[in-house]
Design a protein around this motif. Sequence first.
Motif, PDB file in Angstrom:
ATOM      1  N   GLY A 109       0.815  -1.206   0.000  1.00  0.00           N
ATOM      2  CA  GLY A 109       0.000   0.000   0.000  1.00  0.00           C
ATOM      3  C   GLY A 109       0.853   1.262   0.000  1.00  0.00           C
ATOM      4  O   GLY A 109       2.085   1.203  -0.045  1.00  0.00           O
ATOM      5  N   ASP A 110       0.177   2.411   0.032  1.00  0.00           N
ATOM      6  CA  ASP A 110       0.851   3.708  -0.014  1.00  0.00           C
ATOM      7  C   ASP A 110       0.310   4.610   1.085  1.00  0.00           C
ATOM      8  O   ASP A 110      -0.904   4.741   1.251  1.00  0.00           O
ATOM      9  N   GLY A 113       0.566  11.431   0.629  1.00  0.00           N
ATOM     10  CA  GLY A 113       1.682  12.207   0.104  1.00  0.00           C
ATOM     11  C   GLY A 113       2.365  13.033   1.183  1.00  0.00           C
ATOM     12  O   GLY A 113       1.735  13.458   2.156  1.00  0.00           O
ATOM     13  N   VAL A 117       8.009   6.564   4.838  1.00  0.00           N
ATOM     14  CA  VAL A 117       7.715   5.274   5.463  1.00  0.00           C
ATOM     15  C   VAL A 117       9.038   4.630   5.902  1.00  0.00           C
ATOM     16  O   VAL A 117       9.895   4.349   5.072  1.00  0.00           O
ATOM     17  N   SER A 140      -0.287  -3.406   5.897  1.00  0.00           N
ATOM     18  CA  SER A 140      -0.730  -2.361   4.974  1.00  0.00           C
ATOM     19  C   SER A 140      -0.525  -0.977   5.577  1.00  0.00           C
ATOM     20  O   SER A 140      -0.850  -0.735   6.750  1.00  0.00           O
ATOM     21  N   GLN A 142      -1.673   1.622   3.667  1.00  0.00           N
ATOM     22  CA  GLN A 142      -2.538   2.390   2.782  1.00  0.00           C
ATOM     23  C   GLN A 142      -3.240   3.531   3.524  1.00  0.00           C
ATOM     24  O   GLN A 142      -3.952   3.322   4.508  1.00  0.00           O
TER      25      GLN A 142
END
Length: 228
Positions: A109-110, A113, A117, A140, A142
């Motif tokens: 996941g991301d 902005g 991480v 995750s 996300q």
Amino acid sequence: MAEIKIAAEARTEFGKGAARRIRRADNVPAVLYGHGSDPVHVTLPGHQLMLALKNSNALLTIDLGSEQHLAIPKQVQRDPIKGFIEHADLLIVRKGEKVTVDVRIHVVGDAIGGTLVVQENNTIAVEAEATHIPESFEVSIQGLDVGAQIHASDIELPTGSTLAVDPELLIVNITAAPTEAQLEAELAEAEAEAGIEHDAPEAEGDAPTEGAAEAAPEGDAAESSSAE
């Protein structure tokens, strides 16, 4: 987790010379130990062992003629340059027995902005049944924002597995991404600590300009003409 069967041969020669001969034949010297039994020295096919160890925490069935041993890799020595396996220590286990192993953690996941991480730990120790060792865990990130953290206790473990580390062990930390100015400052500090110095750029007035260089001959010519 599938069992991987490998045919082995008993090893009776020892020492560096014997080990080199084994490796030249594309095999790997190995030792089986555990449960209070005497170590069993074997030779394993190198290519087959390499493929088996691509599976994280592989469960191996070592076929030694009339005997079979269930084992997991405990320590694997590799050539530091070429990467081939030089030696393997295999721990004998039994079905239903629990063992403590390190399991890899994959971050998926991301985060939002502008964040950075930081994965503080790439593996986590768990206690699991020898025949049901997890290959890896996914966590995750996300949509996570600055300040979010994932600890060992946040990882979902399969039935039969328990944590073998502090539940508060930090796995992932979400921080603010550094600015360009901060990165430049950190670089400058690192260079200063390393004793790296950069030449200062020359000031515009330090070097003669092209026009000034041409003025001298003209002045000389004028003086010469005056003298005449």
